[in-house]
Design an enzyme around this catalytic site. Structure first.
Site, PDB file in Angstrom:
ATOM      1  N   SER A  50       0.803  -1.057   0.054  1.00  0.00           N
ATOM      2  CA  SER A  50      -0.073   0.097   0.068  1.00  0.00           C
ATOM      3  C   SER A  50       0.972   1.291   0.069  1.00  0.00           C
ATOM      4  O   SER A  50       2.173   0.998   0.255  1.00  0.00           O
ATOM      5  CB  SER A  50      -0.858  -0.059   1.179  1.00  0.00           C
ATOM      6  N   ASP A  82      -1.323  -1.859  -4.136  1.00  0.00           N
ATOM      7  CA  ASP A  82      -2.485  -1.768  -3.388  1.00  0.00           C
ATOM      8  C   ASP A  82      -3.055  -0.599  -3.400  1.00  0.00           C
ATOM      9  O   ASP A  82      -2.347   0.360  -2.700  1.00  0.00           O
ATOM     10  CB  ASP A  82      -2.404  -2.672  -2.141  1.00  0.00           C
ATOM     11  N   HIS A  83      -4.431  -0.190  -3.858  1.00  0.00           N
ATOM     12  CA  HIS A  83      -5.173   1.159  -3.693  1.00  0.00           C
ATOM     13  C   HIS A  83      -4.320   2.400  -4.357  1.00  0.00           C
ATOM     14  O   HIS A  83      -3.927   3.340  -3.634  1.00  0.00           O
ATOM     15  CB  HIS A  83      -5.471   1.529  -2.511  1.00  0.00           C
ATOM     16  N   GLU A 138     -11.568  -0.344  -9.448  1.00  0.00           N
ATOM     17  CA  GLU A 138     -12.568  -0.748  -8.527  1.00  0.00           C
ATOM     18  C   GLU A 138     -13.837   0.045  -8.865  1.00  0.00           C
ATOM     19  O   GLU A 138     -13.857   1.217  -9.294  1.00  0.00           O
ATOM     20  CB  GLU A 138     -11.971  -0.284  -7.003  1.00  0.00           C
ATOM     21  N   HIS A 184     -12.993  -2.556   4.842  1.00  0.00           N
ATOM     22  CA  HIS A 184     -11.428  -2.748   5.532  1.00  0.00           C
ATOM     23  C   HIS A 184     -11.341  -2.872   7.077  1.00  0.00           C
ATOM     24  O   HIS A 184     -12.249  -2.067   7.559  1.00  0.00           O
ATOM     25  CB  HIS A 184     -10.671  -1.642   4.943  1.00  0.00           C
ATOM     26  N   GLY A 185     -10.282  -3.233   7.756  1.00  0.00           N
ATOM     27  CA  GLY A 185     -10.244  -3.192   8.981  1.00  0.00           C
ATOM     28  C   GLY A 185     -10.696  -4.387  10.039  1.00  0.00           C
ATOM     29  O   GLY A 185     -11.033  -5.407   9.147  1.00  0.00           O
ATOM     30  N   HIS A 228     -11.642  -6.906  -1.710  1.00  0.00           N
ATOM     31  CA  HIS A 228     -11.136  -6.219  -0.838  1.00  0.00           C
ATOM     32  C   HIS A 228     -11.572  -6.255   0.560  1.00  0.00           C
ATOM     33  O   HIS A 228     -12.765  -7.066   0.663  1.00  0.00           O
ATOM     34  CB  HIS A 228     -10.923  -4.704  -1.167  1.00  0.00           C
ATOM     35  N   GLY A 229     -11.015  -6.008   1.656  1.00  0.00           N
ATOM     36  CA  GLY A 229     -11.617  -6.234   2.916  1.00  0.00           C
ATOM     37  C   GLY A 229     -12.085  -7.350   3.249  1.00  0.00           C
ATOM     38  O   GLY A 229     -13.186  -7.603   3.767  1.00  0.00           O
ATOM     39  N   ASP A 273      -5.179  -8.203   4.979  1.00  0.00           N
ATOM     40  CA  ASP A 273      -4.304  -7.419   5.492  1.00  0.00           C
ATOM     41  C   ASP A 273      -4.649  -7.618   7.136  1.00  0.00           C
ATOM     42  O   ASP A 273      -3.651  -7.985   7.859  1.00  0.00           O
ATOM     43  CB  ASP A 273      -4.325  -6.086   5.282  1.00  0.00           C
TER      44      ASP A 273
HETATM   45  P1  13P Z   1      -8.651  -6.304   5.423  1.00  0.00           P
HETATM   46  O1  13P Z   1      -8.629  -4.970   6.265  1.00  0.00           O
HETATM   47  O2  13P Z   1     -10.233  -7.095   5.382  1.00  0.00           O
HETATM   48  O3  13P Z   1      -7.574  -7.374   5.464  1.00  0.00           O
HETATM   49  O4  13P Z   1      -8.705  -5.973   3.922  1.00  0.00           O
HETATM   50  C1  13P Z   1      -7.273  -5.760   3.168  1.00  0.00           C
HETATM   51  C2  13P Z   1      -7.446  -5.100   1.936  1.00  0.00           C
HETATM   52  O5  13P Z   1      -8.472  -5.031   1.260  1.00  0.00           O
HETATM   53  C3  13P Z   1      -6.311  -4.611   1.416  1.00  0.00           C
HETATM   54  O6  13P Z   1      -6.423  -3.735   0.198  1.00  0.00           O
HETATM   55  O1  G3H Z   2      -6.636  -1.317   2.286  1.00  0.00           O
HETATM   56  C1  G3H Z   2      -5.844  -1.134   3.035  1.00  0.00           C
HETATM   57  C2  G3H Z   2      -4.616  -2.201   3.631  1.00  0.00           C
HETATM   58  O2  G3H Z   2      -5.037  -2.658   4.594  1.00  0.00           O
HETATM   59  C3  G3H Z   2      -3.485  -1.498   3.684  1.00  0.00           C
HETATM   60  O3  G3H Z   2      -3.416  -0.529   4.743  1.00  0.00           O
HETATM   61  O4  G3H Z   2      -3.030   1.861   4.362  1.00  0.00           O
HETATM   62  O5  G3H Z   2      -2.714   0.918   6.462  1.00  0.00           O
HETATM   63  O6  G3H Z   2      -1.205  -0.053   4.754  1.00  0.00           O
HETATM   64  P1  G3H Z   2      -2.403   0.725   5.027  1.00  0.00           P
HETATM   65 ZN    ZN Z   3      -8.306  -2.873  -0.060  1.00  0.00          ZN
END
Ligand code: 13P
Ligand code: G3H
Ligand code: ZN
Length: 326
Positions: A50, A82-83, A138, A184-185, A228-229, A273
């Site tokens: 990320s 990522d993102h 996305e 997420h989270g 994701h998430g 994540d």
């Molecule tokens: P989580 O927070 O569910 O692990 O999702 C991670 C994610 O989508 C990273 O792009």
């Molecule tokens: O989508 C989010 C991922 O969990 C990455 O998280 O931006 O804190 O590295 P981060």
């Molecule tokens: Zn994500």
């Protein structure tokens, strides 16, 4: 083995009814835990970075650690952004040797999302400058924080299936992340969205919108979908954390059985994540509690790494189904 893009991996995953785990990495122990687990399961894997990870560890360290893991394990590994939050960030990663990028314009209006995604695709697919780099885009927004963009619970928007064909045709993207109720989270659902298991007191979340996933895949036959998430917030790690001085109240994720079901359908990439963070924290907290006299980072981070490895093996064999697919 050199790093690979997602084309072959997703084609096989789609046809085989499984998904590839896309695990976020921020440091050497996480890279090692993920790739050693994948090696022991004979599984392809995606390591994703990320912009927060790039700030924390510096891009060059992350790229070289992932290259080292590919050399060490001989596995097909994708190095994925990522993102990605701008064309410039995606370009920088492509120029730096990433084999896959995500351009996340999901918070922008439809036309602007198409325009910027299209620009990234044109650069990523131009093989006169670098090998073919795959692009994930996305449509729809997830609750939680996606790098700098925070979407409150209740303000998320599901993907509209009627938008996906036009989006994929006009952008040329290689895979599409959709919003079907994940977020997420480690606190994916508000307690009032859940029911509570009367025996354990653990929150039971509402089901994912499989109707949207099925409608999207009908409109895009054979096209790889991304979730994701997708952490499940496995309660055994939450318990270890809380039993060893942590305080995670009502942390709840997506049930693994639903992710397994999505992997059998069109979902080819599942992002994880938060579950790695929980496993690492569980290992370190437990170590400190059991060995208050220790101060060698290799001892406590080593225990965190062992827990992350154990978790990734579980995900590959019990959730993703990507074991023995090399
Ligand atoms: P989580 O927070 O569910 O692990 O999702 C991670 C994610 O989508 C990273 O792009
Ligand atoms: O989508 C989010 C991922 O969990 C990455 O998280 O931006 O804190 O590295 P981060
Ligand atoms: Zn994500």
């Amino acid at each position: 083995m050199p790093l690979v893009n997602t084309i072959e991996m997703f084609k096989k995953a789609y046809e085989g009814g499984y998904a590839i785990g896309a695990f976020n990495c921020n440091n050497m122990e996480i890279v090692q835990a993920i790739t050693e687990a994948a090696k022991e399961c004979n599984s392809p894997v995606i390591l994703q970075v990320s912009s927060g990870a790039r700030k924390y560890a510096k891009p060059v360290y992350l790229r070289k650690m992932v290259e080292a893991a590919a050399e060490d394990t001989g596995l097909p590994i994708v190095l994925h952004l990522d993102h990605g939050s701008s064309f410039e960030m995606c370009k920088e990663c492509i120029d730096d040797g990433f084999t896959s990028v995500m351009i996340d314009m999901s918070s922008k209006p439809f036309e602007e999302n198409i325009e910027i995604t299209r620009k990234v695709v044109e650069y990523a697919h131009d093989t006169s400058k670098h090998p073919y780099v795959t692009v994930e885009a996305e449509l729809g927004t997830l609750a939680g924080i996606e790098d700098d963009v925070k979407v409150e619970h209740g303000a998320e928007s599901y993907t509209r299936p009627e938008d996906v064909e036009e989006f994929v045709r006009r952008t040329g993207c290689d895979s599409l992340a959709i919003a079907i109720g994940t977020s997420h989270g480690a606190y994916k659902f508000r307690p009032e969205q859940c029911t509570r298991d009367p025996k354990t007191g653990i929150l039971l979340p509402p089901p994912l919108r499989f109707d949207i996933l099925e409608e999207v895949s009908k409109r895009l036959p054979g096209f790889p979908i991304v979730l994701h998430g997708s952490s499940s917030v496995n309660q055994e790690y939450v318990k270890i954390i809380n039993d060893n001085g942590g305080k995670l109240v009502d942390a709840v994720g997506v049930p693994e059985a639903q992710l397994r079901q999505a992997a059998r359908l069109a979902v080819c990439k599942i992002n994880i994540d938060s579950d790695l963070r929980l496993a690492m924290t569980a290992g370190i907290r437990e170590h400190f509690n059991q060995h208050p006299e220790h101060f060698d980072p290799r001892q406590y981070i080593g225990d965190g790494r062992a827990y992350v490895k154990q978790l990734v093996k579980h995900k590959i064999t019990e959730v993703l189904g990507s074991n023995d697919k090399i």
